[in-house]
Design an enzyme around this catalytic site. Structure first.
Site, PDB file in Angstrom:
ATOM      1  N   THR A  91      -1.311 -13.460  -5.155  1.00  0.00           N
ATOM      2  CA  THR A  91      -0.949 -12.134  -5.278  1.00  0.00           C
ATOM      3  C   THR A  91      -2.108 -11.182  -5.958  1.00  0.00           C
ATOM      4  OG1 THR A  91       0.904 -10.718  -6.036  1.00  0.00           O
ATOM      5  CG2 THR A  91      -0.175 -12.462  -7.446  1.00  0.00           C
TER       6      THR A  91
ATOM      7  N   LYS B  31      -5.928 -11.032  -3.112  1.00  0.00           N
ATOM      8  CA  LYS B  31      -5.529 -11.116  -1.716  1.00  0.00           C
ATOM      9  C   LYS B  31      -7.106 -11.144  -1.028  1.00  0.00           C
ATOM     10  CE  LYS B  31      -0.695 -10.069  -1.752  1.00  0.00           C
ATOM     11  NZ  LYS B  31       0.211  -9.123  -1.173  1.00  0.00           N
TER      12      LYS B  31
ATOM     13  N   ASP C 211       2.664 -11.193   4.665  1.00  0.00           N
ATOM     14  CA  ASP C 211       3.320 -10.116   4.329  1.00  0.00           C
ATOM     15  C   ASP C 211       3.803  -9.120   5.323  1.00  0.00           C
ATOM     16  OD1 ASP C 211       2.860 -10.206   1.435  1.00  0.00           O
ATOM     17  OD2 ASP C 211       0.833  -9.420   1.518  1.00  0.00           O
TER      18      ASP C 211
ATOM     19  N   GLY D  34      -0.473   5.995   3.952  1.00  0.00           N
ATOM     20  CA  GLY D  34      -1.461   5.248   3.331  1.00  0.00           C
ATOM     21  C   GLY D  34      -2.274   4.400   4.242  1.00  0.00           C
TER      22      GLY D  34
ATOM     23  N   GLY E 212      -4.094   1.638   2.349  1.00  0.00           N
ATOM     24  CA  GLY E 212      -4.700   0.501   1.660  1.00  0.00           C
ATOM     25  C   GLY E 212      -4.348  -0.834   2.498  1.00  0.00           C
TER      26      GLY E 212
ATOM     27  N   VAL F 269       7.904   0.234   1.302  1.00  0.00           N
ATOM     28  CA  VAL F 269       7.417  -1.144   0.903  1.00  0.00           C
ATOM     29  C   VAL F 269       7.924  -1.259  -0.634  1.00  0.00           C
ATOM     30  CG1 VAL F 269       5.738  -1.545   2.787  1.00  0.00           C
ATOM     31  CG2 VAL F 269       5.298  -0.698   0.593  1.00  0.00           C
TER      32      VAL F 269
ATOM     33  N   GLY G  22      11.527  -2.287   0.137  1.00  0.00           N
ATOM     34  CA  GLY G  22      10.810  -3.658   0.329  1.00  0.00           C
ATOM     35  C   GLY G  22      11.108  -4.809   0.016  1.00  0.00           C
TER      36      GLY G  22
ATOM     37  N   GLN H   5       8.589 -12.672   3.278  1.00  0.00           N
ATOM     38  CA  GLN H   5       7.086 -13.217   3.306  1.00  0.00           C
ATOM     39  C   GLN H   5       7.188 -14.730   2.639  1.00  0.00           C
ATOM     40  OE1 GLN H   5       4.900 -13.896   0.649  1.00  0.00           O
ATOM     41  NE2 GLN H   5       6.399 -13.104  -1.132  1.00  0.00           N
TER      42      GLN H   5
END
Length: 290
Positions: free
Chosen positions: A71, A75, A111, A136, A138, A233, A256, A263
């Site tokens: 995490t 990652k 994920d 977004g 990212g 999320v 999320g 996941q």
């Protein structure tokens, strides 16, 4: 005295690496699944301080951990310490699941798979031939964009303030899948049109979390259509301001939390080869959301 024999010399070891790690819900997910499938395995949180990731990975490999999750903030940086990486994770540029295969560490990204499973279960809908607005640009947005292409979406429009970050994802998709994505800035006059023609709208920005509770993505007052499917999320709070706006227009909404559960379920399946029944995933979600 009660004798505890749950852990012994044959117990398989799993864990999660992160910094911080105190908040993680992954041990509950995986230890519950190990128990449900009657597997002799245990899953623990492992706090890896900055600068110690390489040593931590070497240690897990030396101790013959069967697998582990990764995490924030590791990652991306984990990749250079792995022996192999799946094609999806390579395109997504991030790994959150590692499996020890005969002494070699292989990285995966679950994920996006968790997102797709939860979206389909929670909103009872598919992505096929639908236009998607992705808020977004990212790491999460990149992972979802790659996964959405495999789900046969019609088009992905990425909204982001920093053009380069969005264009990186657009070019990644174009180079591997063709002209399926485009970019638009949040202050563009065309944004309202893009919102109205998108069947699915997904927020991957931090707007709505803790210190951003009163924010919406890019501080926009969104106007939705009741037929749209809106996903955030973020799972804490349960309903962000963004989701509340969508709900006020009659949209189907989803946070999320189910993505988090699924996941983990996907990682469990990679490690063990077991298939988790959909009903068990739903039970986990219901228990943890209380």
């Amino acid at each position: 005295m009660k004798v505890v024999s749950a852990v012994n010399g044959k117990t398989e070891l799993y864990g999660i690496l992160g910094d911080p790690i105190e908040h993680t819900k992954s041990p509950f997910i995986h230890n519950t699944l190990f128990n449900e499938f009657k597997l002799n395995a245990v899953y623990i949180p492992i706090h890896v301080h900055e600068g110690c990731l390489e040593h931590a990975v070497s240690g897990l490999k030396a101790q013959n951990f069967s697998g582990f999750n990764v995490t924030v903030p590791y990652k991306k940086s984990i990749i250079k310490y792995l022996d192999d990486i799946s094609n999806d994770a390579l395109l997504m540029g991030a790994v959150n699941t590692v499996k020890n295969i005969n002494g070699r560490l292989k990285g995966y990204n679950t994920d996006a798979e968790g997102f797709v499973r939860d979206f389909k279960d929670g909103l009872d809908a598919s992505f096929k031939n639908k236009s998607v607005l992705l808020l977004g640009a990212g790491g999460t947005a990149r992972a979802l964009a790659v996964k959405l292409v495999s789900e046969s979406v019609e088009h992905i429009t990425i909204v982001n303030r920093t053009e380069q970050n969005a264009q990186n994802i657009v070019e990644l998709l174009r180079n591997n899948y063709g002209s399926i994505a485009s970019y638009i800035q949040p202050d563009s006059e065309k944004l309202s049109c893009e919102i109205s023609k998108s069947r699915i709208i997904i927020n991957t920005t931090p707007a709505g979390m803790s210190t951003y509770l009163d924010s919406t993505p890019f501080d926009i007052n969104y106007v939705f259509d009741e037929n749209q499917l809106v996903y955030d999320v973020i799972y804490s709070p349960e309903k962000t301001k963004f989701l509340m706006q969508a709900e006020s227009y009659g949209c189907k909404i989803r946070n999320g939390f189910g993505m988090l559960i699924n996941q983990g379920v996907s990682a469990f399946e990679i490690w063990t080869g077991k298939i988790v029944p959909r009903q068990l995933s739903i039970e986990l979600l219901n228990i943890m959301s209380k």
